[in-house]
Scaffold this motif. Structure first.
Motif, short mmCIF file in Angstrom:
data_model
loop_
_atom_site.label_atom_id
_atom_site.label_comp_id
_atom_site.label_asym_id
_atom_site.label_seq_id
_atom_site.Cartn_x
_atom_site.Cartn_y
_atom_site.Cartn_z
N GLU A 125 0.68 -1.22 -0.12
CA GLU A 125 -0.01 -0.15 0.11
C GLU A 125 0.91 1.22 0.01
N GLU A 126 2.30 1.23 -0.09
CA GLU A 126 3.10 2.28 0.00
C GLU A 126 2.85 3.02 -1.21
N ASN A 127 3.39 4.44 -1.24
CA ASN A 127 3.21 5.16 -2.29
C ASN A 127 4.53 5.86 -2.42
N PRO A 128 5.46 5.70 -3.49
CA PRO A 128 4.81 4.85 -4.66
C PRO A 128 5.10 3.01 -4.24
N PRO A 129 4.13 2.53 -4.95
CA PRO A 129 4.14 1.01 -4.50
C PRO A 129 5.49 0.56 -5.08
N PRO A 130 5.87 -0.64 -4.40
CA PRO A 130 7.06 -1.37 -4.71
C PRO A 130 7.46 -1.83 -6.22
N ALA A 131 6.05 -2.07 -6.76
CA ALA A 131 6.17 -2.56 -8.16
C ALA A 131 6.71 -1.56 -9.04
N LEU A 132 6.16 -0.31 -8.73
CA LEU A 132 6.64 0.92 -9.41
C LEU A 132 8.04 1.47 -9.24
N VAL A 133 8.40 1.32 -7.97
CA VAL A 133 9.99 1.42 -7.58
C VAL A 133 10.87 0.55 -8.13
N ASN A 134 10.47 -0.67 -8.55
CA ASN A 134 11.43 -1.62 -8.96
C ASN A 134 11.25 -1.36 -10.48
N ALA A 135 10.25 -1.06 -11.01
CA ALA A 135 10.25 -0.77 -12.55
C ALA A 135 11.26 0.43 -12.83
N PHE A 136 11.05 1.43 -12.18
CA PHE A 136 12.16 2.37 -12.27
C PHE A 136 13.73 2.01 -11.96
N LEU A 137 14.00 1.34 -10.96
CA LEU A 137 15.18 0.74 -10.56
C LEU A 137 15.80 -0.22 -11.62
N LEU A 138 14.92 -1.10 -12.35
CA LEU A 138 15.30 -1.94 -13.30
C LEU A 138 15.75 -1.00 -14.44
N ALA A 139 15.12 -0.08 -14.92
CA ALA A 139 15.27 0.68 -16.22
C ALA A 139 16.66 1.55 -15.93
N ARG A 140 16.64 2.21 -14.74
CA ARG A 140 17.98 3.26 -14.44
C ARG A 140 19.06 2.32 -14.54
N ASP A 141 18.99 1.26 -13.49
CA ASP A 141 20.42 0.33 -13.68
C ASP A 141 20.87 -0.10 -14.72
N ALA A 142 19.85 -0.59 -15.80
CA ALA A 142 20.15 -1.11 -17.22
C ALA A 142 20.74 0.28 -17.73
N LEU A 143 20.21 1.67 -17.67
CA LEU A 143 20.76 2.49 -18.65
C LEU A 143 22.30 2.91 -17.78
N VAL A 144 22.36 2.98 -16.66
CA VAL A 144 23.78 3.33 -16.10
C VAL A 144 24.77 2.19 -16.54
N ALA A 145 24.26 0.92 -16.44
CA ALA A 145 25.18 -0.37 -16.91
C ALA A 145 25.70 -0.03 -18.40
N ARG A 146 25.11 0.73 -19.24
CA ARG A 146 25.43 0.82 -20.68
C ARG A 146 26.37 2.20 -20.90
N LEU A 147 26.31 2.78 -19.83
CA LEU A 147 27.27 3.95 -19.91
C LEU A 147 28.92 3.46 -19.76
N SER A 148 29.81 4.22 -20.30
CA SER A 148 31.08 3.83 -20.20
C SER A 148 31.47 4.38 -18.87
N ASP A 149 32.73 4.11 -18.37
CA ASP A 149 33.47 4.49 -17.36
C ASP A 149 33.25 6.09 -17.11
#
Length: 199
Positions: A125-149
């Protein structure tokens, strides 16, 4: 409290573990200075770190900044949780504590099953809900991983409030090269994190 537990990815393969621990401690100190914490980030036992925050946005930002502060050969994964925390002995460091806040963070890091990344477990019931937080984290971490050093260093500098001109001077490259790097993902990663913080 929003809790964070991090551990080193592939810690057994690190040749100089003492140097790695020193680098992690220094990174935690810098992140503690950059973000308001409910409980400062600190190393614990077994190649782990922990800390507490008043918002999930600060917890997600802390996880990102720690990895950006570390050299490319040291990477951590993070479990984020939400719940009450009981400190049994505040004179000890790391603190002697437990409670649902830490249990959910432990559940989150276990969900990763050794994979890199960041995961959150909290009340549905948390706002934002865990599913939304994890959707953001998955996308963010994938994007950062594609960046060079270098691009990841630029991202860290941008979170420190540096302008593109200042970043160019620090990296000893042209401002045009910095602008191109921002267009290729640095700006998106930076702005996504800040936008999430306003949600």
């Amino acid at each position: 409290m929003f809790t964070l537990i991090g551990d080193i990815v592939g810690s057994r393969k690190i040749a100089d573990r003492a140097a790695a621990q020193q680098a992690i401690s220094a990174a935690l100190n810098r992140v503690n200075e950059a973000i308001d914490t409910a409980q400062p980030l600190e190393p614990t036992l077994g190649d782990e770190v922990q800390g507490g925050f008043t918002t999930v946005a600060d917890a997600t930002l802390a996880a990102l900044l720690i990895n950006l502060e570390l050299s490319p050969d040291i990477e951590m994964r993070f479990g984020l949780g939400k719940g009450d925390v009981t400190v049994h002995d505040s004179s000890r460091h790391p603190l002697l504590q437990d409670g649902p806040g830490w249990w959910t963070a432990r559940e989150a890091i276990s969900t990763l099953e050794g994979r890199r990344g960041t995961w959150y477990v909290g009340p549905s019931e948390e706002n934002p809900p865990p599913a939304l937080v994890n959707a953001f984290l998955l996308a963010r971490d994938a994007l950062v991983a594609r960046l060079s050093d270098r691009q990841q260093r630029m991202l860290l500098l941008s979170f420190q409030g540096r302008s593109q001109r200042e970043i160019a001077a620090t990296e000893k490259i042209s401002q045009s090269a910095v602008s191109q790097a921002f267009a290729k993902g640095v700006r998106a990663a930076h702005d996504a994190q800040l936008t999430f913080g306003k949600a």
